[in-house]
Design an enzyme around this catalytic site. Structure first.
Site: not given
Ligand code: SAH
Ligand code: SF4
Length: 386
Positions: A122, A135, A142, A146, A149, A371
């Site tokens: 996406e 973006c 991934c 986390c 996420c 995000c």
């Molecule tokens: N993997 C990279 C880039 C992609 S995520 C990283 O983690 O930085 C882009 C941003 O969205 C990151 O700061 C991530 O922590 C945040 N993010 C992930 N899940 C989220 C959620 N459910 N609500 C708000 N931000 C979130």
């Molecule tokens: Fe991967 Fe989501 Fe963690 Fe970014 S925030 S490193 S996309 S699992």
């Protein structure tokens, strides 16, 4: 290899087939063409030399591809016909397939793009009055899981190629007709690597694609218009600063190792101390060029005033700005977003310490484009069927 074998088999059968069209069709079916999108100027120069062309031809081709976005070789008007044909025999200029496009009430667009192997990614476009941010994703899914996420729950993961990374930028420029890119009010004025995936786990391809994106003879995006967000892959942070010099964003989300280990497994590999040291050493930071620290507000998890004070303390030796991100929910998410009042109180502690407007406005939430909400649609559908 496989292509060569097929060609031989077909060549034997072809003896009985006379018409040119059929032969051309079979040649097309059995020859594997390479994407010209994704090749650097050096790659194109090597190819040009290998077929007896002078290096300036590679420069011309590079400009047609990345500066003018042509879709066919016969549009490359300053190349002789035979060079256009040689190119067409070896390469293609295919774009990524647009599977679905959704538009949010706030104008944000989300594109689900299909890759050649059937995987999906996406890409999100966030419009503003005089500019627009694209973006882009760096991986299918991934590996980092986390807890907050959605992308991290997708099982299938692979790195995107340089062609697929650039393909997302081509998609946007095609949609907005920005070939060549206008001087002002560009729809694609900024790029953030904040889509699916961890860009520093795919560093070589990201480096190749961003070098082309930043090249004035290529996509012509200034390095300060590009932001790479990482969860903290410490060994690549310095390299990224030295080799690319793009803006850096760190997904912090917790101010103690204990909590960060729990919600971001990468912290068990690279601790907060190591991460902060890498940020302090990030080349090119200054008062006017700060590292962004992203902090997702999770109700009852990381949103206390003690956490806010801990954040200020942690960042005191770094040129930093802070983005508080209201948690964007997704189906079966294990967390809730902090109450608005809690977010405001948290933000007030940061403001008092000198951090301006720390709350990030959420865009595209109604289409799951915000995000952390990205996960390919077919993966969602497969899961809901199960
Ligand atoms: N993997 C990279 C880039 C992609 S995520 C990283 O983690 O930085 C882009 C941003 O969205 C990151 O700061 C991530 O922590 C945040 N993010 C992930 N899940 C989220 C959620 N459910 N609500 C708000 N931000 C979130
Ligand atoms: Fe991967 Fe989501 Fe963690 Fe970014 S925030 S490193 S996309 S699992």
């Amino acid at each position: 290899m496989f292509g060569e074998k097929c060609k031989l088999i077909f060549a034997r059968r072809l003896k009985t087939i006379e018409t040119f069209e059929v032969q051309a069709y079979i040649k097309e079916m059995t020859t594997e063409k390479h994407s010209l999108i994704g090749l650097s100027l050096e790659d194109m120069t090597s190819w040009a030399l290998s077929v007896g062309l002078r290096p300036f031809r590679a420069q011309q081709i590079y400009h047609w591809v990345y500066g003018l976005g042509v879709r066919s070789f016969d549009q490359m008007k300053n190349l002789p016909k035979n060079v256009q044909e040689t190119l067409a025999e070896t390469f293609h200029l295919d774009r990524l397939d647009l599977n679905t496009a959704q538009t949010s009430v706030d104008g944000t667009q989300k594109w689900l793009l299909s890759l050649k192997d059937g995987q999906e990614i996406e890409t999100v476009h966030i419009p503003e009055r005089t500019r627009g941010t694209l973006c882009i994703s760096s991986q299918v899914g991934c590996t980092l899981t986390c807890k907050f996420c959605h992308t991290g729950t997708q099982l299938l993961v692979r790195n995107l190629t340089a062609a697929e990374l650039l393909g997302q930028m081509f998609m946007a420029r095609d949609v907005f007709g920005e070939w060549p890119a206008p001087q002002e009010n560009r729809h694609v004025s900024n790029i953030v690597l904040m889509g699916m995936g961890e860009p520093l786990y795919n560093y070589e391809n990201v480096k190749k694609a961003l070098a082309i994106a930043m090249d004035p003879a290529g996509f012509n995006m200034p390095k300060r218009s590009i932001t790479l967000s990482t969860s903290g892959v410490v060994p690549f942070i310095e390299q990224c600063g030295k080799e690319l010099g793009v803006n850096l964003a760190i997904s912090l989300h917790a101010v103690t190792n204990e909590l960060r280990n729990r919600i971001m497994p990468i912290n068990r590999k690279y601790s907060l101390e190591e991460l902060m040291a890498a940020c302090q050493a990030y080349p090119g930071t200054s008062k006017s060029n700060r590292i962004t620290f992203e902090y997702v507000m999770l109700k009852g998890v990381n949103d206390s005033l003690a956490d806010a004070r801990g954040l200020v303390k942690l960042l005191k030796n770094i040129h930093a700005k802070i983005n508080l991100i209201p948690f964007n929910s997704w189906p079966e998410a294990p967390y809730e977003c902090s109450d608005w009042q809690t977010i405001e109180k948290f933000a007030a502690v940061l403001e008092e310490a000198g951090y301006a407007s720390p709350i990030r406005k959420t865009r595209g939430e109604d289409i799951l484009a915000a995000c952390g909400q990205l996960k390919s649609l077919s993966m969602r559908q497969k899961k809901s069927k199960l």
